[in-house]
Design a protein around this motif. Structure first.
Motif, PDB file in Angstrom:
ATOM      1  N   MET A 243       0.848  -1.176   0.000  1.00 19.01           N
ATOM      2  CA  MET A 243       0.000   0.000   0.000  1.00 19.01           C
ATOM      3  C   MET A 243       0.888   1.233   0.000  1.00 19.01           C
ATOM      4  O   MET A 243       2.026   1.192   0.443  1.00 19.01           O
ATOM      5  CB  MET A 243      -0.910   0.003   1.216  1.00 19.01           C
ATOM      6  N   TYR A 244       0.313   2.310  -0.474  1.00 22.62           N
ATOM      7  CA  TYR A 244       1.047   3.559  -0.591  1.00 22.62           C
ATOM      8  C   TYR A 244       0.029   4.695  -0.613  1.00 22.62           C
ATOM      9  O   TYR A 244      -1.060   4.544  -1.166  1.00 22.62           O
ATOM     10  CB  TYR A 244       1.851   3.538  -1.893  1.00 22.62           C
ATOM     11  N   ALA A 245       0.372   5.804  -0.006  1.00 23.08           N
ATOM     12  CA  ALA A 245      -0.510   6.971  -0.040  1.00 23.08           C
ATOM     13  C   ALA A 245       0.339   8.224  -0.197  1.00 23.08           C
ATOM     14  O   ALA A 245       1.437   8.317   0.367  1.00 23.08           O
ATOM     15  CB  ALA A 245      -1.340   7.063   1.243  1.00 23.08           C
ATOM     16  N   LYS A 246      -0.179   9.161  -0.971  1.00 29.41           N
ATOM     17  CA  LYS A 246       0.510  10.434  -1.161  1.00 29.41           C
ATOM     18  C   LYS A 246      -0.540  11.537  -1.170  1.00 29.41           C
ATOM     19  O   LYS A 246      -1.517  11.464  -1.908  1.00 29.41           O
ATOM     20  CB  LYS A 246       1.277  10.438  -2.477  1.00 29.41           C
ATOM     21  N   PHE A 247      -0.319  12.541  -0.333  1.00 32.71           N
ATOM     22  CA  PHE A 247      -1.198  13.711  -0.277  1.00 32.71           C
ATOM     23  C   PHE A 247      -0.449  14.815   0.429  1.00 32.71           C
ATOM     24  O   PHE A 247       0.453  14.561   1.243  1.00 32.71           O
ATOM     25  CB  PHE A 247      -2.528  13.398   0.426  1.00 32.71           C
ATOM     26  N   CYS A 248      -0.789  16.045   0.143  1.00 30.04           N
ATOM     27  CA  CYS A 248      -0.201  17.212   0.828  1.00 30.04           C
ATOM     28  C   CYS A 248       1.321  17.124   0.916  1.00 30.04           C
ATOM     29  O   CYS A 248       1.895  17.394   1.969  1.00 30.04           O
ATOM     30  CB  CYS A 248      -0.774  17.378   2.228  1.00 30.04           C
ATOM     31  N   SER A 249       1.982  16.708  -0.101  1.00 29.73           N
ATOM     32  CA  SER A 249       3.443  16.544  -0.166  1.00 29.73           C
ATOM     33  C   SER A 249       3.976  15.534   0.848  1.00 29.73           C
ATOM     34  O   SER A 249       5.136  15.560   1.218  1.00 29.73           O
ATOM     35  CB  SER A 249       4.166  17.885  -0.003  1.00 29.73           C
ATOM     36  N   ILE A 250       3.124  14.637   1.329  1.00 30.28           N
ATOM     37  CA  ILE A 250       3.531  13.572   2.241  1.00 30.28           C
ATOM     38  C   ILE A 250       3.386  12.241   1.515  1.00 30.28           C
ATOM     39  O   ILE A 250       2.336  11.949   0.947  1.00 30.28           O
ATOM     40  CB  ILE A 250       2.654  13.539   3.514  1.00 30.28           C
ATOM     41  N   GLU A 251       4.431  11.449   1.540  1.00 33.43           N
ATOM     42  CA  GLU A 251       4.383  10.103   0.985  1.00 33.43           C
ATOM     43  C   GLU A 251       4.463   9.117   2.140  1.00 33.43           C
ATOM     44  O   GLU A 251       5.353   9.208   2.975  1.00 33.43           O
ATOM     45  CB  GLU A 251       5.541   9.871   0.029  1.00 33.43           C
ATOM     46  N   ILE A 252       3.520   8.188   2.185  1.00 28.01           N
ATOM     47  CA  ILE A 252       3.454   7.232   3.278  1.00 28.01           C
ATOM     48  C   ILE A 252       3.563   5.823   2.698  1.00 28.01           C
ATOM     49  O   ILE A 252       2.736   5.422   1.880  1.00 28.01           O
ATOM     50  CB  ILE A 252       2.137   7.363   4.066  1.00 28.01           C
ATOM     51  N   LEU A 253       4.556   5.097   3.133  1.00 24.47           N
ATOM     52  CA  LEU A 253       4.755   3.731   2.668  1.00 24.47           C
ATOM     53  C   LEU A 253       3.922   2.763   3.495  1.00 24.47           C
ATOM     54  O   LEU A 253       3.441   3.092   4.576  1.00 24.47           O
ATOM     55  CB  LEU A 253       6.233   3.365   2.742  1.00 24.47           C
ATOM     56  N   SER A 254       3.789   1.548   3.002  1.00 29.93           N
ATOM     57  CA  SER A 254       2.918   0.553   3.640  1.00 29.93           C
ATOM     58  C   SER A 254       3.344   0.213   5.062  1.00 29.93           C
ATOM     59  O   SER A 254       2.506  -0.161   5.872  1.00 29.93           O
ATOM     60  CB  SER A 254       2.871  -0.711   2.795  1.00 29.93           C
ATOM     61  N   SER A 255       4.624   0.349   5.382  1.00 23.36           N
ATOM     62  CA  SER A 255       5.055   0.005   6.734  1.00 23.36           C
ATOM     63  C   SER A 255       4.493   0.961   7.783  1.00 23.36           C
ATOM     64  O   SER A 255       4.425   0.616   8.960  1.00 23.36           O
ATOM     65  CB  SER A 255       6.584  -0.003   6.807  1.00 23.36           C
ATOM     66  N   TYR A 256       4.072   2.152   7.392  1.00 28.31           N
ATOM     67  CA  TYR A 256       3.497   3.123   8.327  1.00 28.31           C
ATOM     68  C   TYR A 256       1.963   3.123   8.312  1.00 28.31           C
ATOM     69  O   TYR A 256       1.340   3.501   9.275  1.00 28.31           O
ATOM     70  CB  TYR A 256       3.978   4.536   8.000  1.00 28.31           C
ATOM     71  N   ILE A 257       1.370   2.724   7.224  1.00 28.68           N
ATOM     72  CA  ILE A 257      -0.084   2.811   7.084  1.00 28.68           C
ATOM     73  C   ILE A 257      -0.761   1.734   7.928  1.00 28.68           C
ATOM     74  O   ILE A 257      -0.459   0.558   7.823  1.00 28.68           O
ATOM     75  CB  ILE A 257      -0.504   2.666   5.610  1.00 28.68           C
ATOM     76  N   LYS A 258      -1.695   2.176   8.768  1.00 29.19           N
ATOM     77  CA  LYS A 258      -2.465   1.251   9.598  1.00 29.19           C
ATOM     78  C   LYS A 258      -3.892   1.108   9.101  1.00 29.19           C
ATOM     79  O   LYS A 258      -4.516   0.076   9.289  1.00 29.19           O
ATOM     80  CB  LYS A 258      -2.482   1.716  11.069  1.00 29.19           C
ATOM     81  N   GLU A 259      -4.427   2.154   8.475  1.00 30.03           N
ATOM     82  CA  GLU A 259      -5.810   2.102   8.014  1.00 30.03           C
ATOM     83  C   GLU A 259      -5.978   3.056   6.843  1.00 30.03           C
ATOM     84  O   GLU A 259      -5.471   4.179   6.867  1.00 30.03           O
ATOM     85  CB  GLU A 259      -6.755   2.519   9.137  1.00 30.03           C
ATOM     86  N   VAL A 260      -6.676   2.597   5.835  1.00 29.59           N
ATOM     87  CA  VAL A 260      -7.068   3.442   4.706  1.00 29.59           C
ATOM     88  C   VAL A 260      -8.517   3.115   4.402  1.00 29.59           C
ATOM     89  O   VAL A 260      -8.876   1.951   4.252  1.00 29.59           O
ATOM     90  CB  VAL A 260      -6.214   3.183   3.445  1.00 29.59           C
ATOM     91  N   SER A 261      -9.366   4.149   4.347  1.00 24.66           N
ATOM     92  CA  SER A 261     -10.745   3.932   3.932  1.00 24.66           C
ATOM     93  C   SER A 261     -11.085   4.980   2.881  1.00 24.66           C
ATOM     94  O   SER A 261     -10.660   6.125   2.977  1.00 24.66           O
ATOM     95  CB  SER A 261     -11.707   3.993   5.114  1.00 24.66           C
ATOM     96  N   MET A 262     -11.837   4.538   1.910  1.00 24.42           N
ATOM     97  CA  MET A 262     -12.152   5.400   0.778  1.00 24.42           C
ATOM     98  C   MET A 262     -13.656   5.426   0.570  1.00 24.42           C
ATOM     99  O   MET A 262     -14.304   4.400   0.613  1.00 24.42           O
ATOM    100  CB  MET A 262     -11.447   4.839  -0.461  1.00 24.42           C
ATOM    101  N   GLY A 263     -14.168   6.576   0.361  1.00 23.89           N
ATOM    102  CA  GLY A 263     -15.585   6.788   0.098  1.00 23.89           C
ATOM    103  C   GLY A 263     -15.740   8.258  -0.232  1.00 23.89           C
ATOM    104  O   GLY A 263     -14.956   8.802  -0.999  1.00 23.89           O
ATOM    105  N   ASP A 264     -16.747   8.911   0.365  1.00 19.44           N
ATOM    106  CA  ASP A 264     -16.845  10.366   0.229  1.00 19.44           C
ATOM    107  C   ASP A 264     -15.685  11.030   0.960  1.00 19.44           C
ATOM    108  O   ASP A 264     -15.265  12.123   0.616  1.00 19.44           O
ATOM    109  CB  ASP A 264     -18.167  10.879   0.804  1.00 19.44           C
ATOM    110  N   LEU A 265     -15.196  10.332   1.999  1.00 15.47           N
ATOM    111  CA  LEU A 265     -14.028  10.798   2.754  1.00 15.47           C
ATOM    112  C   LEU A 265     -12.902   9.792   2.570  1.00 15.47           C
ATOM    113  O   LEU A 265     -13.117   8.581   2.708  1.00 15.47           O
ATOM    114  CB  LEU A 265     -14.338  10.908   4.246  1.00 15.47           C
ATOM    115  N   LEU A 266     -11.722  10.292   2.279  1.00 16.17           N
ATOM    116  CA  LEU A 266     -10.527   9.465   2.273  1.00 16.17           C
ATOM    117  C   LEU A 266      -9.895   9.619   3.642  1.00 16.17           C
ATOM    118  O   LEU A 266      -9.594  10.728   4.075  1.00 16.17           O
ATOM    119  CB  LEU A 266      -9.539   9.930   1.190  1.00 16.17           C
ATOM    120  N   THR A 267      -9.736   8.503   4.357  1.00 16.70           N
ATOM    121  CA  THR A 267      -9.126   8.529   5.676  1.00 16.70           C
ATOM    122  C   THR A 267      -7.868   7.683   5.636  1.00 16.70           C
ATOM    123  O   THR A 267      -7.918   6.515   5.247  1.00 16.70           O
ATOM    124  CB  THR A 267     -10.080   7.963   6.745  1.00 16.70           C
TER     125      THR A 267
END
Length: 149
Positions: A1-25
């Motif tokens: 998994m990988y996430a990038k937003f607001c000039s922040i890149e987060i690799l899978s080793s840090y991500i604990k939860e991702v939810s997608m819908g009307d809100l991305l959390t």
């Protein structure tokens, strides 16, 4: 998994939860103080209501891309672990599942039909006794003739 937003890149080793819908959390948990310092500097610059582009790659390899507004930014620390959660209200979203990272397919070459022609049978040339005698005359002074004699 990988996430990038607001000039922040987060690799899978840090991500604990991702939810997608009307809100991305996206929720991340960091245990290394040096890594937390890196994240803290970037998180501190994010303001609620700020517009941001985002990209999330799921564990299955699907890529979601879009833009939205930061709704909530939360950070915490507890017993040597630091974390943060960001919520983004999705304005535009594009799913790129058909562009999932895959190995390129090999090009299919058209089958070429080869018709075999009957090969001509090679025959040894006729050698006469006279030809052998001439050859021996040529070789008389050579080393090969001296050895066999």
């Amino acid at each position: 998994m990988y996430a990038k937003f607001c000039s922040i890149e987060i690799l899978s080793s840090y991500i604990k939860e991702v939810s997608m819908g009307d809100l991305l959390t996206v929720q991340a948990l960091v245990t290394n103080p040096l890594d937390w310092q890196h994240f803290y500097e970037k998180i501190s610059s994010i303001r609620e209501g700020e517009r941001t582009d985002f990209m999330v790659v799921t564990a299955e390899g699907d890529r979601l891309q879009g833009s939205g507004d930061v709704v909530e930014m939360e950070r915490w620390s507890s017993r040597g672990q630091w974390g943060f959660r960001i919520k983004i209200r999705v304005k535009k979203q594009k799913s790129l599942t058909d562009r999932r990272t895959r190995a390129p397919k090999p090009a299919v070459k058209p089958a070429i039909e080869v018709t075999a022609k009957p090969a001509a049978v090679a025959t040894a040339p006729e050698v006469s006794v006279e030809d052998v005698a001439r050859f021996k005359e040529l070789l008389k002074g050579s080393l090969a003739m001296d050895i066999s004699a």
